[in-house]
Design an enzyme around this catalytic site. Structure first.
Site, mmCIF file in Angstrom:
data_model
loop_
_atom_site.group_PDB
_atom_site.id
_atom_site.type_symbol
_atom_site.label_atom_id
_atom_site.label_comp_id
_atom_site.label_asym_id
_atom_site.label_seq_id
_atom_site.Cartn_x
_atom_site.Cartn_y
_atom_site.Cartn_z
ATOM 1 N N VAL A 52 38.153 38.535 43.479
ATOM 2 C CA VAL A 52 38.095 39.934 43.931
ATOM 3 C C VAL A 52 37.372 40.755 42.854
ATOM 4 C CG1 VAL A 52 39.412 41.951 44.648
ATOM 5 C CG2 VAL A 52 40.264 39.650 45.191
ATOM 6 N N HIS A 112 41.235 43.500 37.443
ATOM 7 C CA HIS A 112 42.683 43.347 37.532
ATOM 8 C C HIS A 112 43.156 42.336 36.506
ATOM 9 C CE1 HIS A 112 40.831 40.348 40.203
ATOM 10 N NE2 HIS A 112 41.857 39.560 39.918
ATOM 11 N N MET A 113 44.407 42.479 36.140
ATOM 12 C CA MET A 113 45.059 41.551 35.220
ATOM 13 C C MET A 113 46.181 40.857 35.973
ATOM 14 S SD MET A 113 44.657 40.975 31.865
ATOM 15 C CE MET A 113 44.296 42.427 30.895
HETATM 16 P P1 5GP Z 1 40.900 36.637 40.908
HETATM 17 O O1 5GP Z 1 40.432 35.232 41.163
HETATM 18 O O2 5GP Z 1 39.912 37.636 41.421
HETATM 19 O O3 5GP Z 1 41.282 36.855 39.471
HETATM 20 O O4 5GP Z 1 42.262 36.788 41.704
HETATM 21 C C1 5GP Z 1 42.414 37.506 42.874
HETATM 22 C C2 5GP Z 1 43.864 37.425 43.289
HETATM 23 O O5 5GP Z 1 44.080 38.350 44.328
HETATM 24 C C3 5GP Z 1 44.306 36.053 43.825
HETATM 25 O O6 5GP Z 1 45.396 35.571 43.051
HETATM 26 C C4 5GP Z 1 44.710 36.335 45.276
HETATM 27 O O7 5GP Z 1 45.850 35.596 45.695
HETATM 28 C C5 5GP Z 1 44.991 37.829 45.262
HETATM 29 N N1 5GP Z 1 44.736 38.499 46.519
HETATM 30 C C6 5GP Z 1 43.632 38.379 47.310
HETATM 31 N N2 5GP Z 1 43.729 39.169 48.384
HETATM 32 C C7 5GP Z 1 44.917 39.821 48.276
HETATM 33 C C8 5GP Z 1 45.572 40.783 49.102
HETATM 34 O O8 5GP Z 1 45.091 41.216 50.145
HETATM 35 N N3 5GP Z 1 46.788 41.234 48.668
HETATM 36 C C9 5GP Z 1 47.356 40.790 47.502
HETATM 37 N N4 5GP Z 1 48.535 41.289 47.179
HETATM 38 N N5 5GP Z 1 46.756 39.883 46.714
HETATM 39 C C10 5GP Z 1 45.548 39.408 47.081
#
Ligand code: 5GP
Length: 122
Positions: A103, A107-108
């Site tokens: 995403v 974010h952390m």
């Molecule tokens: P990244 O790989 O970008 O660090 O992690 C993105 C995180 O966002 C993942 O752990 C995934 O499960 C979470 N995530 C993706 N879509 C959503 C959503 O719609 N709601 C929530 N609460 N988490 C999400």
């Protein structure tokens, strides 16, 4: 490389209230909520409200107020979900293709409630 923010990313939609979330904490500049697909018993995401793609983008361009707010929110969430003192946690932020960021909104991850294993697989 410039940081190009996509306002249609899923966390931007959460911030606009278009998608629900299980909020842990909301502050002026930050929001924390439970990850939809938890990788540990505790898996909370702390996100900035501003349009920043990665941690380095946030650290370079966010205001002092946003930066302080984010880190204070991070600490408060750690205390609130019970990982701050005692057993501890892992904090992760992924950035870009090599970081396998899913995403593109800074974010952390706060992960805990179990031993998290080695930092990375070799
Ligand atoms: P990244 O790989 O970008 O660090 O992690 C993105 C995180 O966002 C993942 O752990 C995934 O499960 C979470 N995530 C993706 N879509 C959503 C959503 O719609 N709601 C929530 N609460 N988490 C999400």
């Amino acid at each position: 490389m410039p940081h190009i923010y996509d306002p249609q990313n899923i966390f931007a939609r959460i911030l606009r209230g278009e998608i629900p979330n299980k909020t842990v904490l909301e502050t002026k500049h930050s929001l924390a909520f439970h990850d939809i697909n938890p990788a540990a018993p505790v898996h909370v995401l702390v996100i900035c409200k501003g349009p920043y793609v990665t941690y380095d983008h946030f650290a370079a361009e966010a205001s002092a107020a946003e930066i302080v707010d984010f880190h204070r929110a991070f600490a408060q969430v750690c205390a609130q979900v019970g990982v701050a003192a005692g057993q501890g946690y892992r904090a992760i932020t992924n950035a870009g293709a090599h970081g396998m960021q899913e995403v593109p909104h800074f974010h952390m991850h706060i992960l805990g409630g179990q031993v998290m294993g080695p930092l990375i697989q070799r």
